[in-house]
Design an enzyme around this catalytic site. Structure first.
Site, mmCIF file in Angstrom:
data_model
loop_
_atom_site.group_PDB
_atom_site.id
_atom_site.type_symbol
_atom_site.label_atom_id
_atom_site.label_comp_id
_atom_site.label_asym_id
_atom_site.label_seq_id
_atom_site.Cartn_x
_atom_site.Cartn_y
_atom_site.Cartn_z
ATOM 1 N N CYS A 1 0.790 -1.237 0.000
ATOM 2 C CA CYS A 1 0.000 0.000 0.000
ATOM 3 C C CYS A 1 0.823 1.288 0.000
ATOM 4 O O CYS A 1 0.582 2.157 -0.849
ATOM 5 C CB CYS A 1 -0.958 0.002 1.167
ATOM 6 S SG CYS A 1 -1.624 -1.610 1.557
ATOM 7 N N ARG B 1 6.513 -11.102 5.580
ATOM 8 C CA ARG B 1 5.923 -10.921 6.912
ATOM 9 C C ARG B 1 6.491 -11.990 7.819
ATOM 10 O O ARG B 1 6.469 -13.169 7.473
ATOM 11 C CB ARG B 1 4.400 -11.076 6.862
ATOM 12 C CG ARG B 1 3.726 -10.010 6.041
ATOM 13 C CD ARG B 1 2.225 -10.192 6.010
ATOM 14 N NE ARG B 1 1.635 -9.256 5.068
ATOM 15 C CZ ARG B 1 0.366 -9.272 4.687
ATOM 16 N NH1 ARG B 1 -0.449 -10.189 5.176
ATOM 17 N NH2 ARG B 1 -0.088 -8.386 3.814
ATOM 18 N N GLN C 1 1.482 -10.789 -3.563
ATOM 19 C CA GLN C 1 0.062 -10.473 -3.516
ATOM 20 C C GLN C 1 -0.361 -9.926 -4.858
ATOM 21 O O GLN C 1 0.360 -9.138 -5.442
ATOM 22 C CB GLN C 1 -0.198 -9.394 -2.470
ATOM 23 C CG GLN C 1 -0.350 -9.917 -1.075
ATOM 24 C CD GLN C 1 -0.745 -8.799 -0.136
ATOM 25 O OE1 GLN C 1 -0.197 -7.706 -0.205
ATOM 26 N NE2 GLN C 1 -1.683 -9.062 0.732
ATOM 27 N N ASP D 1 -2.201 -7.524 -5.704
ATOM 28 C CA ASP D 1 -2.802 -6.347 -5.109
ATOM 29 C C ASP D 1 -3.363 -5.417 -6.169
ATOM 30 O O ASP D 1 -2.901 -5.417 -7.307
ATOM 31 C CB ASP D 1 -1.676 -5.587 -4.392
ATOM 32 C CG ASP D 1 -2.094 -5.175 -2.999
ATOM 33 O OD1 ASP D 1 -3.301 -4.978 -2.801
ATOM 34 O OD2 ASP D 1 -1.205 -5.050 -2.153
ATOM 35 N N HIS E 1 -4.940 -1.163 -5.908
ATOM 36 C CA HIS E 1 -5.535 -0.056 -5.177
ATOM 37 C C HIS E 1 -6.393 0.707 -6.171
ATOM 38 O O HIS E 1 -5.940 1.029 -7.263
ATOM 39 C CB HIS E 1 -4.445 0.831 -4.576
ATOM 40 C CG HIS E 1 -3.654 0.115 -3.526
ATOM 41 N ND1 HIS E 1 -2.315 -0.149 -3.639
ATOM 42 C CD2 HIS E 1 -4.050 -0.437 -2.354
ATOM 43 C CE1 HIS E 1 -1.911 -0.825 -2.572
ATOM 44 N NE2 HIS E 1 -2.939 -1.014 -1.788
ATOM 45 N N LYS F 1 -15.314 -4.037 4.861
ATOM 46 C CA LYS F 1 -14.700 -4.868 3.833
ATOM 47 C C LYS F 1 -15.624 -5.993 3.402
ATOM 48 O O LYS F 1 -16.553 -6.362 4.122
ATOM 49 C CB LYS F 1 -13.386 -5.461 4.351
ATOM 50 C CG LYS F 1 -13.572 -6.310 5.585
ATOM 51 C CD LYS F 1 -12.285 -7.033 5.960
ATOM 52 C CE LYS F 1 -12.542 -7.913 7.183
ATOM 53 N NZ LYS F 1 -11.499 -8.873 7.447
ATOM 54 N N HIS G 1 -8.362 -1.374 -1.176
ATOM 55 C CA HIS G 1 -7.337 -2.388 -1.434
ATOM 56 C C HIS G 1 -8.117 -3.629 -1.833
ATOM 57 O O HIS G 1 -9.133 -3.930 -1.211
ATOM 58 C CB HIS G 1 -6.561 -2.778 -0.190
ATOM 59 C CG HIS G 1 -6.120 -1.667 0.689
ATOM 60 N ND1 HIS G 1 -4.834 -1.208 0.686
ATOM 61 C CD2 HIS G 1 -6.776 -0.940 1.622
ATOM 62 C CE1 HIS G 1 -4.711 -0.249 1.592
ATOM 63 N NE2 HIS G 1 -5.871 -0.062 2.171
HETATM 64 ZN ZN LIG Z 1 -3.165 -2.036 -0.046
#
Ligand SMILES: [Zn+2]
Ligand SMILES: [Zn+2]
Length: 638
Positions: A329, A358, A376, A378, A380, A459, A505
């Site tokens: 992000c 992580r 990921q 991902d 945005h 979410k 996200h």
């Molecule tokens: Zn994000």
């Protein structure tokens, strides 16, 4: 008089205290027979618990879901009783119910699965004896006295408050326990021990090593058998085993929790991403890529340094602290802010296949399912408030297309504002209504998890269902009211005012490593043609045909197929068998007749054989199946 309110609203009156069993009997004998426990004013208690004052009561029968939990805890006691009979020197610690069963941690000499039949036979004796299970409330002094010579139980009793301690007796066996339990051991009908592992007392490696014996129990033998079949099937599909057998990926001590992908695994990986990029291009996304090492100031700004620090790997470069990104992000925020945005530019849909790290404790690492480094998928999305519904709907449709391609069903869950949250009521209302109206417009049922959202926004979680019926949360769509503030994101609206964009996200595969593992198990290694590392293996019938087979391979590969020639001097039968074990979708044999006619004999993994398939037809049929991303294998007949 005591008035007892039943679930249907009816009230039953009694002269004096009654037990749950008596209450059940007053309703019907059949109910009493199947009763295992009672819910009394919202608390699950033993069936024998006396009801002494006005209360709301519900009889829990073997058909209620909580009955299984109660019975499995009783099963843990029955197993402990059996073990004490066989190993009198064993010392009990704790024995909780877990998902799909129970375990008991016991200080005893190591046991193995070979000891299970003996323990199970003893369990069956206890089950057949239908020993009544009775609760006793005791003082702390009495409990300490009763457990002389039991160091673990004594340690637990010392931590308990006097007046809250209860023991459960069944035959010669007693356990320190809060309960509740089923009325007698006969309810523990279908029970099976599953595995044994080591565990430390209180999860402390400096303390005693215990035997953790796992088991499961059902009210019905058929249900137990179905569960054991499921376990066998899950074991057969284990992605670590298949990953090794098919030479897809591996793990090495040099990088715990970080997967190494082999050439064949990379073929599957790249096919997944190629497909993903195609879908995202069509859905109007752009792709970005941001660095994996970013300085501490950025993580302080995003809030990760304060809230996520213990999961982040850090390093120092030129005396400045940096962190290896656990999420994509903040990099995405910097990219958005690299230039001013007009309302006409929105929505911006910026996708990134981002490599994140992580920290996870080594004990929880589990193949590709739980790793320390993963990618990921991902994205945005930055938008104006009035675009929320349309954008979320777009993501939901994309999710449906992507999961549908793998034959994965899914269900949706909406999580709303938690107690601790940032943002105003108006912002939450706008955000939550946006997600809700998108879900309504999408038209599928969804589950509502009131208060389960993130502190920075509501979410939608997407849970897929694999071929074994297991569910996995992969996709998520999270609205974020925090990052746009922290990074001071803007767009200039039609009225020339600077405004904050709404931001989400979202991921669809989630962790690509984990999704890869799920797919391996979902397909049991038998990938559809478009994902298969090797789509066809060519078997020349004799050595003289090897050169010709190579030329056929060259022709197929030029058409975009992935093929191999097996020219070893093994028998044809053996080569066919090995190709099938390697889960190669198509096995092609070439003899003199095929060479003369410019054809191949095609055998699909599901056992269908078609002779005399011309090279042109083969390429056309296979290319079509790949292009459509069919899950099943194509037919080659005319
Ligand atoms: Zn994000
Ligand atoms: Zn217990």
């Amino acid at each position: 008089m005591i008035s007892i309110t039943l679930p249907d609203g009816n009230i039953k009156a009694f002269e004096s205290a009654v037990s749950g069993r008596e209450l059940a009997l007053s309703i019907s004998e059949g109910l009493a027979r199947n009763s295992v426990a009672m819910e009394l004013d919202g608390r699950l208690v033993d069936l024998d618990t006396p009801i002494r004052q006005d209360a709301a009561a519900r009889i829990v029968t073997t058909r209620d879901p909580e009955a299984l939990t109660v019975m499995r805890h009783s099963a843990a006691h029955v197993m402990a009783q059996a073990i004490l009979r066989l190993y009198p020197e064993a010392k009990l610690t704790i024995g909780p119910v877990v998902e799909d069963g129970f375990y008991y941690d016991i200080d005893m000499p190591p046991v193995s699965e070979e000891d299970f039949p003996r323990i199970e036979a003893e369990i069956q004796k206890i089950v057949k004896a239908k020993l009544p299970i009775r609760r006793r409330e005791v003082s702390k002094a009495e409990a300490l006295d009763a457990y002389q010579g039991e160091p673990y139980k004594l340690e637990m009793i010392r931590e308990l408050q006097d007046g809250t301690i209860s023991l459960y007796d069944q035959g010669e066996f007693t356990d320190l326990c809060r309960g509740p339990h089923v009325p007698h051991t006969g309810f523990v009908k279908a029970v099976k021990l599953l595995k044994v592992s080591g565990a430390y007392w209180r999860a402390d490696p400096t303390r005693a090593q215990l035997q953790r014996i796992y088991g499961t129990a059902y009210f019905d033998k058929k249900e137990l058998d179905a569960y054991l079949t499921f376990l066998e099937e899950a074991k057969r599909r284990n992605h670590r085993k298949i990953g090794q057998a098919l030479d897809l990926f591996s793990f090495h001590d040099e990088a715990p929790g970080m997967a190494f992908f082999h050439p064949k695994g990379m073929v599957v990986w790249n096919a997944l991403l190629e497909y993903w990029r195609m879908e995202h291009r069509v859905a109007g996304y752009v792709e970005t890529k941001t660095p994996i090492i970013l300085n501490r100031a950025l993580w302080e700004r995003s809030g990760h340094w304060a809230n996520y620090r213990e999961n982040m790997y850090t390093t120092t470069i030129d005396e400045t602290e940096y962190a290896i990104k656990p999420m994509n992000c903040p990099g995405g925020m910097l990219l958005y802010n690299r230039k001013p945005h007009s309302y006409r530019d929105l929505p911006v849909r910026a996708a990134e296949i981002g490599l994140v790290h992580r920290h996870e404790l080594s004990g929880v690492l589990s193949g590709l399912f739980r790793v320390r480094a993963f990618h990921q998928d991902d994205a945005h999305i930055f938008m104006r408030p009035e675009q929320i519904q349309q954008e979320i709907l777009g993501v939901l449709r994309l999710v449906e297309r992507v999961y549908g391609t793998f034959g994965l069903g899914f269900h949706l869950e909406l999580s709303t504002r938690p107690k601790k949250s940032i943002g105003t009521d108006a912002q939450w209302e706008l955000a939550t209504n946006g997600l809700r109206s998108a879900l309504d417009a999408y038209g599928r049922d969804y589950k509502l998890n009131e208060g389960d959202g993130a502190f920075y926004g509501p979410k939608i979680d997407i849970h897929i269902k694999d071929a074994l019926g297991r569910t996995w949360q992969c996709g998520t769509i999270q609205l974020d009211m925090s990052q746009p503030e922290r990074f001071n994101l803007h767009y200039v609206d039609a009225d020339n005012e600077r405004k904050r964009p709404i931001m989400i996200h979202r991921v669809i595969y989630g962790s690509i490593e984990r999704f890869f593992g799920i797919l391996v198990e979902h397909f049991a290694g038998r990938f559809p043609l478009w994902l298969a590392p090797v789509q066809a293996i060519i078997l020349p019938m004799n050595d003289e045909l090897t050169g010709y087979a190579d030329s056929v391979k060259a022709r197929f590969d030029a058409a975009g197929l992935r093929t191999e020639v097996d020219s070893r001097t093994e028998s044809l039968n053996r080569k066919v068998r090995e190709a099938q074990l390697a889960q190669v979708p198509l096995t092609l044999t070439i003899g003199a007749k095929e060479k003369d006619g410019g054809t191949v004999a095609v055998r699909t993994l599901d056992g269908k054989v078609t002779y005399g398939v011309t090279h042109e037809r083969f390429v056309a049929v296979v290319s079509g199946a790949i292009e459509r991303r069919d899950i099943g294998y194509p037919g080659f007949g005319e």
